[in-house]
Design a protein around this motif. Structure first.
Motif, PDB file in Angstrom:
ATOM      1  N   GLU A   1       0.836  -1.157   0.075  1.00  0.00           N
ATOM      2  CA  GLU A   1      -0.018  -0.131   0.085  1.00  0.00           C
ATOM      3  C   GLU A   1       0.884   1.127  -0.113  1.00  0.00           C
ATOM      4  OE1 GLU A   1      -3.681  -0.579   2.717  1.00  0.00           O
ATOM      5  OE2 GLU A   1      -2.174  -1.419   3.621  1.00  0.00           O
ATOM      6  N   LEU A   2       0.290   2.294  -0.417  1.00  0.00           N
ATOM      7  CA  LEU A   2       1.127   3.488  -0.486  1.00  0.00           C
ATOM      8  C   LEU A   2       1.232   4.241   0.818  1.00  0.00           C
ATOM      9  CD1 LEU A   2       2.110   5.850  -2.442  1.00  0.00           C
ATOM     10  CD2 LEU A   2      -0.020   7.190  -1.920  1.00  0.00           C
ATOM     11  N   SER A   3       2.294   4.284   1.383  1.00  0.00           N
ATOM     12  CA  SER A   3       2.576   4.963   2.866  1.00  0.00           C
ATOM     13  C   SER A   3       2.046   6.097   3.039  1.00  0.00           C
ATOM     14  CB  SER A   3       3.885   4.896   3.255  1.00  0.00           C
ATOM     15  OG  SER A   3       4.648   6.000   2.478  1.00  0.00           O
ATOM     16  N   ILE A   4       1.629   6.522   4.314  1.00  0.00           N
ATOM     17  CA  ILE A   4       0.926   7.554   4.480  1.00  0.00           C
ATOM     18  C   ILE A   4       1.583   8.974   4.200  1.00  0.00           C
ATOM     19  CG2 ILE A   4       1.527   7.412   7.050  1.00  0.00           C
ATOM     20  CD1 ILE A   4      -1.427   8.741   7.649  1.00  0.00           C
ATOM     21  N   LEU A   5       3.042   8.896   4.498  1.00  0.00           N
ATOM     22  CA  LEU A   5       3.695   9.795   4.229  1.00  0.00           C
ATOM     23  C   LEU A   5       3.682  10.275   2.914  1.00  0.00           C
ATOM     24  CD1 LEU A   5       5.583  11.659   6.220  1.00  0.00           C
ATOM     25  CD2 LEU A   5       7.556  10.662   5.251  1.00  0.00           C
ATOM     26  N   ALA A   6       3.848   9.098   1.873  1.00  0.00           N
ATOM     27  CA  ALA A   6       3.932   9.312   0.638  1.00  0.00           C
ATOM     28  C   ALA A   6       2.573   9.986   0.176  1.00  0.00           C
ATOM     29  CB  ALA A   6       4.514   8.153  -0.282  1.00  0.00           C
TER      30      ALA A   6
ATOM     31  N   PRO B   1      12.993   1.642   1.380  1.00  0.00           N
ATOM     32  CA  PRO B   1      13.172   2.617   0.120  1.00  0.00           C
ATOM     33  C   PRO B   1      12.904   4.171   0.154  1.00  0.00           C
ATOM     34  CG  PRO B   1      11.677   1.023  -0.338  1.00  0.00           C
ATOM     35  CD  PRO B   1      12.091   0.817   0.795  1.00  0.00           C
ATOM     36  N   ALA B   2      13.538   4.812  -0.460  1.00  0.00           N
ATOM     37  CA  ALA B   2      13.285   6.381  -0.221  1.00  0.00           C
ATOM     38  C   ALA B   2      11.805   6.674  -0.686  1.00  0.00           C
ATOM     39  CB  ALA B   2      14.221   7.140  -1.141  1.00  0.00           C
ATOM     40  N   MET B   3      11.578   7.582   0.172  1.00  0.00           N
ATOM     41  CA  MET B   3      10.046   8.034   0.119  1.00  0.00           C
ATOM     42  C   MET B   3       9.754   8.634  -1.303  1.00  0.00           C
ATOM     43  SD  MET B   3       9.010   7.038   2.941  1.00  0.00           S
ATOM     44  CE  MET B   3       7.408   7.781   2.743  1.00  0.00           C
ATOM     45  N   ALA B   4      10.941   9.441  -1.509  1.00  0.00           N
ATOM     46  CA  ALA B   4      10.705   9.992  -2.858  1.00  0.00           C
ATOM     47  C   ALA B   4      10.572   9.097  -3.961  1.00  0.00           C
ATOM     48  CB  ALA B   4      12.177  10.807  -3.000  1.00  0.00           C
ATOM     49  N   ILE B   5      11.203   8.018  -3.792  1.00  0.00           N
ATOM     50  CA  ILE B   5      11.025   6.992  -5.010  1.00  0.00           C
ATOM     51  C   ILE B   5       9.364   6.433  -5.173  1.00  0.00           C
ATOM     52  CG2 ILE B   5      11.546   4.879  -6.158  1.00  0.00           C
ATOM     53  CD1 ILE B   5      14.387   5.349  -4.825  1.00  0.00           C
ATOM     54  N   GLU B   6       8.774   6.729  -3.898  1.00  0.00           N
ATOM     55  CA  GLU B   6       7.472   5.952  -3.692  1.00  0.00           C
ATOM     56  C   GLU B   6       6.676   7.086  -4.231  1.00  0.00           C
ATOM     57  OE1 GLU B   6       4.472   4.017  -0.321  1.00  0.00           O
ATOM     58  OE2 GLU B   6       6.304   5.191   0.351  1.00  0.00           O
ATOM     59  N   VAL B   7       6.981   8.341  -3.957  1.00  0.00           N
ATOM     60  CA  VAL B   7       5.983   9.427  -4.563  1.00  0.00           C
ATOM     61  C   VAL B   7       6.256   9.460  -6.137  1.00  0.00           C
ATOM     62  CG1 VAL B   7       5.803  11.827  -4.601  1.00  0.00           C
ATOM     63  CG2 VAL B   7       6.370  10.708  -2.420  1.00  0.00           C
ATOM     64  N   GLN B   8       7.243   9.102  -6.360  1.00  0.00           N
ATOM     65  CA  GLN B   8       7.708   9.237  -7.865  1.00  0.00           C
ATOM     66  C   GLN B   8       6.834   8.051  -8.592  1.00  0.00           C
ATOM     67  OE1 GLN B   8      11.807   7.467  -8.881  1.00  0.00           O
ATOM     68  NE2 GLN B   8      11.502   8.349 -11.094  1.00  0.00           N
ATOM     69  N   GLN B   9       6.644   7.062  -8.290  1.00  0.00           N
ATOM     70  CA  GLN B   9       5.997   5.789  -8.871  1.00  0.00           C
ATOM     71  C   GLN B   9       4.605   6.172  -8.753  1.00  0.00           C
ATOM     72  OE1 GLN B   9       5.484   2.193  -6.325  1.00  0.00           O
ATOM     73  NE2 GLN B   9       5.719   0.736  -8.301  1.00  0.00           N
ATOM     74  N   ALA B  10       4.219   6.771  -7.782  1.00  0.00           N
ATOM     75  CA  ALA B  10       2.667   7.067  -7.453  1.00  0.00           C
ATOM     76  C   ALA B  10       2.206   7.935  -8.514  1.00  0.00           C
ATOM     77  CB  ALA B  10       2.436   7.638  -6.262  1.00  0.00           C
ATOM     78  N   LEU B  11       3.124   9.119  -8.926  1.00  0.00           N
ATOM     79  CA  LEU B  11       2.715   9.922  -9.930  1.00  0.00           C
ATOM     80  C   LEU B  11       3.214   9.618 -11.389  1.00  0.00           C
ATOM     81  CD1 LEU B  11       3.721  12.982  -7.826  1.00  0.00           C
ATOM     82  CD2 LEU B  11       1.540  12.556  -8.288  1.00  0.00           C
ATOM     83  N   GLY B  12       3.730   8.407 -11.510  1.00  0.00           N
ATOM     84  CA  GLY B  12       4.210   8.132 -12.670  1.00  0.00           C
ATOM     85  C   GLY B  12       5.497   8.941 -13.320  1.00  0.00           C
ATOM     86  N   ILE B  13       6.176   9.129 -12.620  1.00  0.00           N
ATOM     87  CA  ILE B  13       7.276  10.078 -12.976  1.00  0.00           C
ATOM     88  C   ILE B  13       8.427   9.089 -13.369  1.00  0.00           C
ATOM     89  CG2 ILE B  13       8.901  12.002 -12.236  1.00  0.00           C
ATOM     90  CD1 ILE B  13       6.734  12.957 -10.625  1.00  0.00           C
ATOM     91  N   GLU B  14       9.151   9.510 -14.544  1.00  0.00           N
ATOM     92  CA  GLU B  14      10.516   8.726 -14.841  1.00  0.00           C
ATOM     93  C   GLU B  14      11.510   9.639 -14.166  1.00  0.00           C
ATOM     94  OE1 GLU B  14      10.610   7.852 -18.840  1.00  0.00           O
ATOM     95  OE2 GLU B  14       8.772   6.681 -18.953  1.00  0.00           O
ATOM     96  N   GLY B  15      12.778   9.119 -14.343  1.00  0.00           N
ATOM     97  CA  GLY B  15      13.721   9.915 -14.112  1.00  0.00           C
ATOM     98  C   GLY B  15      14.431   9.283 -12.814  1.00  0.00           C
ATOM     99  N   PHE B  16      14.680  10.290 -11.921  1.00  0.00           N
ATOM    100  CA  PHE B  16      15.228   9.658 -10.539  1.00  0.00           C
ATOM    101  C   PHE B  16      14.722  10.381  -9.365  1.00  0.00           C
ATOM    102  CE2 PHE B  16      18.099  13.264 -11.922  1.00  0.00           C
ATOM    103  CZ  PHE B  16      18.275  14.046 -10.915  1.00  0.00           C
ATOM    104  N   ALA B  17      15.047   9.944  -8.114  1.00  0.00           N
ATOM    105  CA  ALA B  17      14.317  10.614  -7.033  1.00  0.00           C
ATOM    106  C   ALA B  17      15.105  10.058  -5.585  1.00  0.00           C
ATOM    107  CB  ALA B  17      12.989  10.020  -6.689  1.00  0.00           C
ATOM    108  N   PHE B  18      15.085  10.785  -4.696  1.00  0.00           N
ATOM    109  CA  PHE B  18      15.896  10.704  -3.376  1.00  0.00           C
ATOM    110  C   PHE B  18      15.265  11.499  -2.202  1.00  0.00           C
ATOM    111  CE2 PHE B  18      18.177  14.016  -5.565  1.00  0.00           C
ATOM    112  CZ  PHE B  18      18.412  14.819  -4.391  1.00  0.00           C
ATOM    113  N   ASP B  19      15.699  11.008  -1.190  1.00  0.00           N
ATOM    114  CA  ASP B  19      15.292  11.714  -0.019  1.00  0.00           C
ATOM    115  C   ASP B  19      16.344  12.658   0.564  1.00  0.00           C
ATOM    116  OD1 ASP B  19      12.915  10.328   0.138  1.00  0.00           O
ATOM    117  OD2 ASP B  19      13.526   8.979   1.574  1.00  0.00           O
TER     118      ASP B  19
END
Length: 376
Positions: free
Chosen positions: A92-97, A133-151
Motif C-alpha cells: 500500500e502507499l505509505s501515509i507519508l507518501a 526505500p526512499a520516500m521520494a521513489i515511492e512518490v515518483q512511482q505513485a505519480l508516474g514520473i520517470e527519471g530519479f528520486a531521493f530523500d
C-alpha cells in the motif's frame, strides 16, 4: 546554464485540527493522573510534581492557537497521547507518501503541465517514515514520473535545501523540471507528555516545482518566480535533537530516554539562531544586490512567533507592517520543513512583476537556507 524558476507550489492540509484548549485538556488530565499516582514520592521529594499547562501559556510562548494532525483521537487520549496511525502493508502507499502526493497534485494542477515533464523528485523533510526505500521513489512511482528520486533531511531547513538542489539540477541540465515535496507528520515524533514542547508541531505536506526559465508557461497559469539566489549554512548543535530509531534504543532504562523524541533547549536556540539567520539573510542580500529593506515579503520558517518577529525586525530594520512577515503559526503550528513553503504558498497573490521576497528556513543542525525570489 539555464536559469531556474519556482513554477508552482502545492499544499495538503489534514482534515483534523486540534486546538490548544483540546491539547491542554488532555495534557492536564495526564498531569493530574501522574501526580496522583506518584503522590508519596512527590511528598518525599524523590520526584517533582508535574505542572499543568494552559492555552494562554502556549499562545504567549509560541503564537500557536491550533494545529492540523493526521490523527486527533490518540492525541486526546491521556492514556495514549500519540497519534493512532494504522500500519499499512508494504504493497500500500505509505501515509507519508500519500500526503506528499496530494500536495504534489495540487502543485501540478497549478503548473498546468503533466507529471511526465518532471525529471526528478526530491522528498525533503524532517520526519521520514522509514529509512529505505526512499520516500521520494515511492512518490515518483505513485505519480508516474520517470527519471530519479531521493530523500534528503536537513531538519526544518529541508525545503530550502531542496529548492537549492532542484535549482542546481535544472541549471546543470540534470532535469528540465524537478518536483520537491515536504511531507511532515511531526506528531509521530513529538513528546506529548512534555509541557515545554507538546504543543509545538503540526502535520502537513507541501510541494514545489522548479523548472527551466525558458520553458513556456501554460495559458491561464502563473508565470512563477525567478530564483535570484540561494544560500545554505550548517553549524553543529545539540540544542535541537531527535534520536528516534532502533539503533539508539539500547540505552539503560532512564538514560537518555527523553531524547528519543523531539527535544530542544529553546532559550539557547533563540539566542543562537536568531542572529545567525538574520546576519545570513542580510549578507546574502548584499552579495546578490538586493536591498533587504526593500523586500515586499518574508516567508520565514514557522518556528516560533518571537523568533520570526525578531528576525523580521533585524532584516527590515524596522517593525514589519502587517502582512510583510507572514505568520501561519496560529493555524498550522510549526510544521518543520513545510512551514516557509506554506507561508509562501498562501501569501503571494498580491505580487506584481518585479516584486521581491525571501523564503527562509532555519532549524536543527543548526541549518539555515535562504532563497530570494522575484515575481516574473
Amino acid at each position: 546554464m539555464p536559469d531556474a524558476v519556482i513554477a508552482a507550489t502545492g499544499l495538503y492540509t489534514p482534515p483534523q485540527s486540534l486546538s490548544n484548549a483540546e491539547l491542554v485538556e488532555t495534557f492536564n488530565a495526564y498531569v493530574e493522573r501522574f501526580n496522583a499516582a506518584n503522590a508519596e514520592a512527590i511528598a518525599a521529594g524523590r520526584i517533582g510534581a508535574l505542572i499543568p499547562s494552559s492555552a494562554e501559556f502556549i499562545e504567549k510562548a509560541s503564537g500557536i492557537k491550533s494545529r492540523f494532525v493526521v490523527d486527533k483521537s490518540g492525541l486526546m487520549d491521556p492514556e495514549l497521547m500519540r497519534p493512532v496511525i494504522p500500519e499499512r502493508s508494504n504493497d500500500e502507499l505509505s501515509i507519508l507518501a500519500e500526503i506528499a502526493v496530494e500536495a504534489a497534485r495540487d502543485a501540478l494542477a497549478r503548473w498546468g503541465k503533466p507529471a511526465s515533464e518532471i525529471g526528478a523528485v526530491i522528498c525533503a523533510a524532517s520526519n521520514m517514515q522509514r529509512a529505505y526505500p526512499a520516500m521520494a521513489i515511492e512518490v515518483q512511482q505513485a505519480l508516474g514520473i520517470e527519471g530519479f528520486a531521493f530523500d534528503m533531511n536537513v531538519a526544518c531547513s529541508s525545503a530550502t535545501f531542496g529548492l537549492k538542489t532542484a535549482a542546481d539540477f535544472v541549471a546543470s541540465g540534470s532535469a528540465r523540471a524537478v518536483l520537491m515535496v515536504n511531507p511532515e507528520i511531526c506528531s509521530g515524533h513529538l513528546n506529548f507528555r512534555d509541557r515545554d514542547s507538546h504543543f509545538i508541531f503540526g502535520d502537513v505536506a507541501t510541494a514545489a516545482i522548479v523548472e527551466r526559465a525558458d520553458q513556456p508557461v501554460q495559458d491561464g497559469h502563473d508565470a512563477g518566480w525567478e530564483i535570484l539566489g540561494t544560500r545554505l549554512k550548517t553549524q553543529f548543535s545539540n540544542n535541537i535533537r531527535n534520536n528516534f530509531g532502533f539503533l539508539n534504543r539500547a540505552a539503560p532504562e532512564g538514560v537518555g530516554q527523553k531524547d528519543k523524541l523531539f527535544t530542544q533547549e529553546g532559550r539557547k536556540v533563540f539566542r543562537e539562531v536568531v542572529p545567525m539567520v538574520s546576519d545570513m539573510i542580510v549578507e546574502h542580500a548584499r552579495d546578490i544586490g538586493v536591498d533587504p529593506k526593500g523586500l515586499k515579503r518574508l516567508w520565514l520558517h514557522q518556528a516560533n512567533i518571537n523568533m520570526n518577529e525578531m528576525i523580521g525586525r533585524r532584516v527590515l530594520g524596522r517593525e514589519p507592517a502587517p502582512g510583510e512577515n507572514v505568520i501561519i503559526l496560529d493555524e498550522y503550528a510549526n510544521t518543520s520543513s513545510a512551514g516557509s513553503i506554506i507561508a509562501f504558498h498562501k501569501a503571494n497573490d498580491d505580487f506584481g512583476a518585479g516584486d521581491t521576497g525571501l523564503i527562509c528556513s532555519f532549524g536543527a543542525g543548526y541549518s539555515a537556507g535562504t532563497v530570494f525570489v522575484r515575481k516574473r
